[in-house]
Design a protein around this motif. Structure first.
Motif, mmCIF file in Angstrom:
data_model
loop_
_atom_site.group_PDB
_atom_site.id
_atom_site.type_symbol
_atom_site.label_atom_id
_atom_site.label_comp_id
_atom_site.label_asym_id
_atom_site.label_seq_id
_atom_site.Cartn_x
_atom_site.Cartn_y
_atom_site.Cartn_z
ATOM 1 N N ASP A 10 9.708 86.988 -99.502
ATOM 2 C CA ASP A 10 9.726 87.259 -100.943
ATOM 3 C C ASP A 10 9.451 88.720 -101.293
ATOM 4 O O ASP A 10 9.692 89.142 -102.422
ATOM 5 C CB ASP A 10 8.773 86.315 -101.693
ATOM 6 N N LYS A 11 8.962 89.517 -100.356
ATOM 7 C CA LYS A 11 8.753 90.939 -100.658
ATOM 8 C C LYS A 11 8.594 91.734 -99.362
ATOM 9 O O LYS A 11 8.602 91.167 -98.265
ATOM 10 C CB LYS A 11 7.533 91.129 -101.555
ATOM 11 N N ILE A 13 8.616 93.973 -96.044
ATOM 12 C CA ILE A 13 9.460 94.044 -94.849
ATOM 13 C C ILE A 13 10.279 92.764 -94.687
ATOM 14 O O ILE A 13 11.450 92.803 -94.302
ATOM 15 C CB ILE A 13 8.573 94.291 -93.601
ATOM 16 N N ALA A 34 4.182 83.118 -102.656
ATOM 17 C CA ALA A 34 3.975 83.085 -104.113
ATOM 18 C C ALA A 34 5.287 83.000 -104.881
ATOM 19 O O ALA A 34 5.437 82.187 -105.782
ATOM 20 C CB ALA A 34 3.185 84.314 -104.544
ATOM 21 N N ASP A 49 2.314 78.139 -96.861
ATOM 22 C CA ASP A 49 1.026 78.825 -96.891
ATOM 23 C C ASP A 49 0.434 78.754 -95.491
ATOM 24 O O ASP A 49 -0.028 77.686 -95.055
ATOM 25 C CB ASP A 49 0.096 78.173 -97.923
ATOM 26 N N LEU A 50 0.451 79.892 -94.807
ATOM 27 C CA LEU A 50 -0.046 79.915 -93.420
ATOM 28 C C LEU A 50 -1.551 79.705 -93.331
ATOM 29 O O LEU A 50 -2.087 79.508 -92.244
ATOM 30 C CB LEU A 50 0.334 81.242 -92.754
ATOM 31 N N ASN A 76 6.758 87.277 -89.662
ATOM 32 C CA ASN A 76 6.509 88.503 -90.421
ATOM 33 C C ASN A 76 5.318 88.381 -91.370
ATOM 34 O O ASN A 76 4.576 89.335 -91.563
ATOM 35 C CB ASN A 76 7.782 88.845 -91.218
ATOM 36 N N SER A 125 3.406 92.620 -85.428
ATOM 37 C CA SER A 125 2.049 93.048 -85.137
ATOM 38 C C SER A 125 1.835 94.424 -85.770
ATOM 39 O O SER A 125 2.442 94.736 -86.797
ATOM 40 C CB SER A 125 1.870 93.061 -83.613
ATOM 41 N N TYR A 147 -8.335 92.819 -89.795
ATOM 42 C CA TYR A 147 -6.881 92.955 -89.597
ATOM 43 C C TYR A 147 -6.590 93.384 -88.153
ATOM 44 O O TYR A 147 -5.703 92.837 -87.489
ATOM 45 C CB TYR A 147 -6.358 93.984 -90.593
ATOM 46 N N LYS A 151 -4.465 91.254 -85.250
ATOM 47 C CA LYS A 151 -3.223 91.725 -84.619
ATOM 48 C C LYS A 151 -3.399 91.877 -83.102
ATOM 49 O O LYS A 151 -2.448 91.650 -82.343
ATOM 50 C CB LYS A 151 -2.763 93.038 -85.256
ATOM 51 N N VAL A 180 4.883 101.387 -93.395
ATOM 52 C CA VAL A 180 5.984 101.035 -94.291
ATOM 53 C C VAL A 180 5.488 100.895 -95.741
ATOM 54 O O VAL A 180 4.405 100.341 -95.993
ATOM 55 C CB VAL A 180 6.639 99.703 -93.832
ATOM 56 N N THR A 182 4.942 99.197 -98.549
ATOM 57 C CA THR A 182 4.839 97.812 -99.056
ATOM 58 C C THR A 182 3.444 97.661 -99.654
ATOM 59 O O THR A 182 2.646 98.599 -99.626
ATOM 60 C CB THR A 182 4.973 96.793 -97.897
#
Ligand SMILES: NC(=O)c1ccc[n+]([C@@H]2O[C@H](COP(=O)([O-])OP(=O)(O)OC[C@H]3O[C@@H](n4cnc5c(N)ncnc54)[C@H](OP(=O)(O)O)[C@@H]3O)[C@@H](O)[C@H]2O)c1
Length: 222
Positions: A10-11, A13, A34, A49-50, A76, A125, A147, A151, A180, A182
């Motif tokens: 949905d957004k 990458i 979302a 929803d992960l 992703n 990752s 985070y 990863k 990136v 985002t």
């Protein structure tokens, strides 16, 4: 027609990857959290929803019921919940591991029966998860431990899954998309989502040695 499954279309990458693979003629199965992505005749989208085991189970079963073998799976979707933190905040670590690691692994394991011979699983990752680079990359020097931990552990999943699938002809890779522009990367980042998606497309369709960690065609240190 080749089929790819991408989480989080949905957004960011994921959305750029979806556009790239649609332009290349793929049938795309995309998950959203979302906001539903724009519709396309070669796109089938599913809510996921992960962070919720029941959502993972029902999404994986709906995708299985489509009856489409997968040529590429791109894990992703992910979160950066502790951007401002320099210490581990346990609730943020728990949430981050739930989405970036446990949810991603649960979803992937449920979809393994769909993976074609010659297919490719790419775990998105980050160099933030590299044990060798930690503390050496200036823009994320001391920050977001949760985070980074998520990863680094996702990278180990790449390695263990590559071993699990070595006799099935399925390649498994970790990929760093670059820094990136985002919601996660921020607008001062140096790559557009489209240019990151182009490099990831090249990796996805290549047959790299399984169990590698890649950025823009080059190996990264674990
Ligand atoms: N941007 C960078 O510089 C950078 C660098 C290295 C690695 N990465 C990785 O690249 C991947 C994509 O990130 P991005 O930069 O494109 O960030 P983004 O724009 O924030 O996209 C993240 C995606 O994950 C989805 N998502 C969030 N929580 C979810 C959940 N609980 N269940 C399912 N999906 C969920 C989001 O859905 P919603 O839109 O609905 O929230 C969105 O589609 C992530 O794995 C990230 O760690 C990014």
């Amino acid at each position: 027609m080749n089929t790819i499954l991408i989480t989080g279309v949905d957004k960011g990458i994921g959305r750029a990857l979806m556009s790239t693979f649609l332009a290349e003629g793929y049938f795309v199965i995309g998950t959203f959290y979302a906001d539903r992505p724009v519709s396309h005749e070669r796109l089938k989208d599913f809510a996921l929803d992960l962070g919720k085991p029941e959502s993972i189970a029902s999404c994986a079963s709906a995708i299985t019921n489509l009856g489409k073998p997968l040529d590429i799976l791109v894990n992703n979707a992910g979160i950066l919940a502790d951007e401002e933190e320099t210490n581990v905040v346990i609730e943020k670590l728990r949430k981050t591991l739930e989405v970036n690691l446990l949810g991603t692994i649960d979803f992937t394991q449920r979809l393994l029966p769909l993976m074609n011979v010659g297919s490719h699983i790419m775990n998105v990752s980050s160099t933030a998860g590299s044990l060798e680079l930690v503390g050496k990359v200036s823009h994320f020097m001391g920050h977001y431990p949760a985070y980074k931990i998520s990863k680094a552990a996702l990278n180990m999943y790449t390695r263990t899954l590559a071993l699990e699938l070595k006799d099935r002809g399925v390649t498994v890779s970790s990929v760093h998309p670059g820094w990136v522009q985002t919601d996660i990367g921020g607008q001062e980042a140096d790559l557009t989502p489209e240019s990151a998606a182009d490099a990831m497309y090249q990796l996805a369709i290549s047959r790299p040695e399984s169990g590698g960690f890649w950025f823009a065609g080059k190996r990264l240190p674990w």
